[in-house]
Enzyme design. Sequence first.
Site, PDB file in Angstrom:
ATOM      1  N   TYR A  27      24.894  74.287  54.968  1.00  8.60           N
ATOM      2  CA  TYR A  27      23.909  73.350  55.523  1.00  8.60           C
ATOM      3  C   TYR A  27      22.471  73.851  55.455  1.00  8.60           C
ATOM      4  O   TYR A  27      21.550  73.110  55.795  1.00  8.60           O
ATOM      5  CB  TYR A  27      24.281  73.009  56.975  1.00  8.60           C
ATOM      6  CG  TYR A  27      25.625  72.323  57.083  1.00  8.60           C
ATOM      7  CD1 TYR A  27      25.794  71.018  56.637  1.00  8.60           C
ATOM      8  CD2 TYR A  27      26.733  72.990  57.601  1.00  8.60           C
ATOM      9  CE1 TYR A  27      27.029  70.384  56.709  1.00  8.60           C
ATOM     10  CE2 TYR A  27      27.974  72.373  57.685  1.00  8.60           C
ATOM     11  CZ  TYR A  27      28.118  71.071  57.231  1.00  8.60           C
ATOM     12  OH  TYR A  27      29.331  70.444  57.301  1.00  8.60           O
ATOM     13  N   HIS A  84      24.269  62.771  53.923  1.00 10.25           N
ATOM     14  CA  HIS A  84      24.944  64.046  54.200  1.00 10.25           C
ATOM     15  C   HIS A  84      24.135  65.147  53.542  1.00 10.25           C
ATOM     16  O   HIS A  84      23.695  64.994  52.393  1.00 10.25           O
ATOM     17  CB  HIS A  84      26.368  64.052  53.630  1.00 10.25           C
ATOM     18  CG  HIS A  84      27.209  62.957  54.170  1.00 10.25           C
ATOM     19  ND1 HIS A  84      27.802  63.004  55.400  1.00 10.25           N
ATOM     20  CD2 HIS A  84      27.515  61.747  53.651  1.00 10.25           C
ATOM     21  CE1 HIS A  84      28.456  61.883  55.628  1.00 10.25           C
ATOM     22  NE2 HIS A  84      28.294  61.096  54.581  1.00 10.25           N
TER      23      HIS A  84
HETATM   24  C1  DHK Z   1      27.839  67.180  58.189  1.00  9.86           C
HETATM   25  C2  DHK Z   1      28.981  67.430  58.890  1.00  9.86           C
HETATM   26  O1  DHK Z   1      28.925  67.878  60.141  1.00  9.86           O
HETATM   27  C3  DHK Z   1      30.321  67.290  58.285  1.00  9.86           C
HETATM   28  O2  DHK Z   1      31.271  66.861  59.237  1.00  9.86           O
HETATM   29  C4  DHK Z   1      30.323  66.350  57.090  1.00  9.86           C
HETATM   30  C5  DHK Z   1      27.860  66.546  56.858  1.00  9.86           C
HETATM   31  C6  DHK Z   1      29.182  66.701  56.140  1.00  9.86           C
HETATM   32  C7  DHK Z   1      26.652  66.930  56.039  1.00  9.86           C
HETATM   33  O3  DHK Z   1      26.785  67.423  54.927  1.00  9.86           O
HETATM   34  O4  DHK Z   1      25.535  66.702  56.508  1.00  9.86           O
HETATM   35  O5  DHK Z   1      31.564  66.417  56.435  1.00  9.86           O
END
Ligand code: DHK
Length: 149
Positions: free
Chosen positions: A24, A102
């Site tokens: 992330y 996402h």
């Molecule tokens: C964020 C999340 O918390 C996951 O549950 C998803 C998403 C993906 C993201 O890539 O922002 O699967």
Amino acid sequence: MAKTIYVLNGPNLNLLGTRQPHIYGRATLADVEKLCRGAAERHGFTLVFRQSNHEGQIVDWINEARAEKAAGLIINPAGYTTTSVAILDALLTMESPVVEVHISNIHAREEFRRHSYVSLAARAVICGFGIEGYALAIGGLANLSGAKD
Ligand code: DHK
């Protein structure tokens, strides 16, 4: 009067910056908000930016966006993407465009992340661009709201 757009964030996105940074990134939710505020300002939108770990709260905010006649709604439903019929049903009541965002590329991860209820209500889906996806979504909404069709 400036048009308002909503950016809603689902569970665990409050932990951005420290949560699995290899997936992330290192940017925090505050960084995402700053990015969105800059993009919204450039496009002449007023921005409502929120995050919750609670499904019902997200449903209430979608209902609010509808009642306030928001020009568009961007949602990163996070873990609710693959489970929430309630969020889908709320989004289906929106007359203005919904964009699903996402941060990661959900198609390059575990199989279960690929099925999105939310996509059924989304005009567009952006994934894999990191937090820049939010700014792209705001630009996309600006194009849609200026578009004649
Ligand atoms: C964020 C999340 O918390 C996951 O549950 C998803 C998403 C993906 C993201 O890539 O922002 O699967």
